[in-house]
Enzyme design. Structure first.
Site, PDB file in Angstrom:
ATOM      1  N   GLU A 122      41.903 -11.555  52.378  1.00 10.08           N
ATOM      2  CA  GLU A 122      41.399 -10.368  51.691  1.00 10.08           C
ATOM      3  C   GLU A 122      42.120  -9.100  52.115  1.00 10.08           C
ATOM      4  O   GLU A 122      42.634  -9.013  53.223  1.00 10.08           O
ATOM      5  CB  GLU A 122      39.903 -10.198  51.989  1.00 10.08           C
ATOM      6  CG  GLU A 122      39.083 -11.342  51.430  1.00 10.08           C
ATOM      7  CD  GLU A 122      37.586 -11.185  51.665  1.00 10.08           C
ATOM      8  OE1 GLU A 122      36.836 -11.790  50.916  1.00 10.08           O
ATOM      9  OE2 GLU A 122      37.183 -10.462  52.587  1.00 10.08           O
ATOM     10  N   CYS A 135      43.429  -1.626  54.208  1.00  7.62           N
ATOM     11  CA  CYS A 135      43.076  -2.466  55.348  1.00  7.62           C
ATOM     12  C   CYS A 135      43.713  -3.843  55.111  1.00  7.62           C
ATOM     13  O   CYS A 135      43.333  -4.560  54.189  1.00  7.62           O
ATOM     14  CB  CYS A 135      41.554  -2.540  55.431  1.00  7.62           C
ATOM     15  SG  CYS A 135      40.950  -3.473  56.814  1.00  7.62           S
ATOM     16  N   CYS A 142      40.420 -16.110  61.919  1.00  8.19           N
ATOM     17  CA  CYS A 142      40.768 -15.556  63.223  1.00  8.19           C
ATOM     18  C   CYS A 142      40.351 -16.559  64.276  1.00  8.19           C
ATOM     19  O   CYS A 142      39.301 -17.193  64.153  1.00  8.19           O
ATOM     20  CB  CYS A 142      40.057 -14.222  63.456  1.00  8.19           C
ATOM     21  SG  CYS A 142      40.513 -13.425  65.011  1.00  8.19           S
ATOM     22  N   CYS A 146      34.751 -13.455  67.904  1.00  7.79           N
ATOM     23  CA  CYS A 146      33.832 -12.404  68.351  1.00  7.79           C
ATOM     24  C   CYS A 146      32.490 -12.667  67.666  1.00  7.79           C
ATOM     25  O   CYS A 146      32.448 -12.953  66.466  1.00  7.79           O
ATOM     26  CB  CYS A 146      34.359 -11.023  67.991  1.00  7.79           C
ATOM     27  SG  CYS A 146      35.962 -10.693  68.742  1.00  7.79           S
ATOM     28  N   CYS A 149      31.379 -10.856  64.346  1.00  6.00           N
ATOM     29  CA  CYS A 149      32.369 -10.709  63.273  1.00  6.00           C
ATOM     30  C   CYS A 149      32.379 -11.947  62.382  1.00  6.00           C
ATOM     31  O   CYS A 149      32.530 -13.070  62.856  1.00  6.00           O
ATOM     32  CB  CYS A 149      33.755 -10.489  63.880  1.00  6.00           C
ATOM     33  SG  CYS A 149      35.087 -10.516  62.659  1.00  6.00           S
ATOM     34  N   CYS A 392      33.933  -3.514  57.579  1.00  3.40           N
ATOM     35  CA  CYS A 392      34.471  -4.148  58.785  1.00  3.40           C
ATOM     36  C   CYS A 392      33.673  -5.385  59.141  1.00  3.40           C
ATOM     37  O   CYS A 392      32.449  -5.340  59.208  1.00  3.40           O
ATOM     38  CB  CYS A 392      34.320  -3.244  59.998  1.00  3.40           C
ATOM     39  SG  CYS A 392      35.176  -1.726  59.928  1.00  3.40           S
TER      40      CYS A 392
END
Ligand code: SAH
Ligand code: SF4
Length: 415
Positions: A122, A135, A142, A146, A149, A392
């Protein structure tokens, strides 16, 4: 499609990112997007041009690709007409495939994109009064997990190629209609050139800034991110100033120095906690690279100065990292390392199944006041694009696809 290296998450704190070669196209043509002018020149020589021709053509083609944004060799009007089919037979000018484009009520735009080998990722565009920020994603998923996230919960991870990274910026310029219009003034024009004499005017731009804050940890895909950003910054290419580019890392200490030296963009560090137990939990990479070492690496970051401060991102999690004591400890740490710093307080963006809540607005304000009183700027970031899951930490493509499929089923059964 040829196989590509897919990577399952190898562990919480010691990921082994697998770089992957550029997937050859089925038709054997080579995508030029993501390649430097020097590499394009080499390819032209390998394809049979003599050295002088290869150099000239590479310079022309590079300019058309990255400065003018053309996606068709036929449009390269200062290149000999006979040369254009020669290029078309051997090369292509790629873009990420667009699966879906969404608009938020606040003007934020999100694109669900797909690589040629079928992986979704994205990018998000956030317009403001005085700037427009793109962004950009560096990986599909990933490896770092975390806990707050959504991207970190994606199962499949692969590094995006330089072409897929710079391709996001090019696609955004396509979508925003931001390539310079008009004719081209180019010193190397052919005799046959149709448009060699005039010059173009660059319009006022919507896309002014880039943040490497989409999916993925950019410093675990260092080479590709560096190559892509170098194309973005190239004066003959997209020509965006390094002062307008920010790379965000969760704290991959061994790569930070090279990031400063070889890319030279602004650095943002996802700190999020000032105590070891808390940061170990929410940013598991902390078990490998601790807070004090991270802050020392920030203090050593090449070219950090009062003019180019390091941004510390701090997600506000209710009863987790948001006390007055945490705020005071944050000030103490940043002072101790004498960092030219600003702090971005990010209200936590919830996602289905997240085990956290966002701190209350007055808690965030109190936290911000303490940091400000300590002499460090600590604005609260306004969440953008929440209605389209563009904020975010909300980027997670498989979840979107699932919910879309679910929505479709619901629509079908309702009908
Ligand atoms: N991997 C890099 C860059 C991508 S994340 C990094 O972690 O820095 C971009 C920013 O969004 C990071 O500061 C990240 O911690 C933050 N973020 C992730 N999930 C979030 C969430 N649910 N709410 C608010 N911010 C989040
Ligand atoms: Fe990865 Fe950054 Fe999300 Fe952590 S916050 S899981 S490093 S994308």
């Amino acid at each position: 499609m040829p196989d590509t290296t897919l990577m399952t998450i190898p562990g919480q704190v010691d990921p082994v990112p697998v770089a992957r070669d550029i997937t050859p196209r089925d038709d054997g043509r080579i995508d030029l997007i993501g390649l430097s002018a020097a590499r394009i020149r080499e390819l032209f020589e390998e394809a049979g041009l003599d050295a002088r021709q290869a150099k000239l053509r590479a310079k022309q083609v590079f300019h058309w690709l990255y400065h003018r944004g053309v996606t068709d060799f036929a449009a390269m009007s200062d290149i000999a007409k006979t040369m254009r089919p020669w290029l078309t037979e051997r090369f292509v000018i790629g873009r990420p495939n667009v699966v879906e484009a969404q608009h938020s009520s606040d003007g934020t735009r999100k694109w669900l994109l797909q690589t040629d080998d079928g992986h979704d990722f994205e990018m998000v565009f956030i317009p403001d009064a005085d700037r427009g920020t793109l962004c950009v994603s560096s990986q599909v998923g990933c490896t770092l997990n975390c806990t707050f996230c959504h991207t970190g919960t994606m199962r499949l991870v692969r590094n995006l190629t330089p072409g897929e990274i710079v391709g996001q910026v090019m696609l955004a310029r396509d979508a925003l209609g931001e390539w310079p219009k008009g004719k081209m003034d180019f010193a190397f024009a052919d005799d046959e050139s149709e448009e060699s004499a005039a010059h173009y005017t660059a319009d006022g731009r919507l896309l002014t800034n880039i943040v490497m804050m989409g999916m993925g940890e950019p410093l675990y895909n260092f080479d590709h991110v560096r190559d892509a950003l170098n194309l973005v910054m190239d004066g003959d290419g997209l020509a965006l100033s390094k002062r307008r580019i920010t790379l965000s890392t969760s704290g991959v200490i061994p790569m930070m120095k090279r990031c400063g030296e070889e890319i030279g963009v602004n650095l943002a560090v996802s700190l999020h906690a000032v105590r070891k137990e808390v940061r170990d939990e929410i940013v598991p990479l902390n078990r490998k690279y601790g807070i004090e070492d991270l802050l020392q690496a920030c203090a050593d970051y090449p070219k950090a100065s009062n003019a180019r401060r390091i941004t510390f991102e701090y997600v506000m999690l209710k009863d987790k990292n948001d006390s007055d004591d945490d705020a005071r400890e944050l000030v103490r740490l940043l002072r101790k390392f004498d960092l030219p710093a600003k702090v971005n307080l990010i209200p936590f963006n919830p996602w289905p199944g997240a085990g956290y809540e966002c701190s209350a607005p007055d808690r965030i304000r109190a936290f911000s006041d303490i940091v400000f009183a300590g002499g460090i700027s600590a604005p609260v970031r306004t969440p953008r694009g929440r209605d389209i899951d563009a904020a975010c930490g909300q980027l997670k493509t498989s979840a979107h696809k699932k919910s879309r499929a679910e929505r479709d089923r619901e629509t079908a059964s309702a009908g």
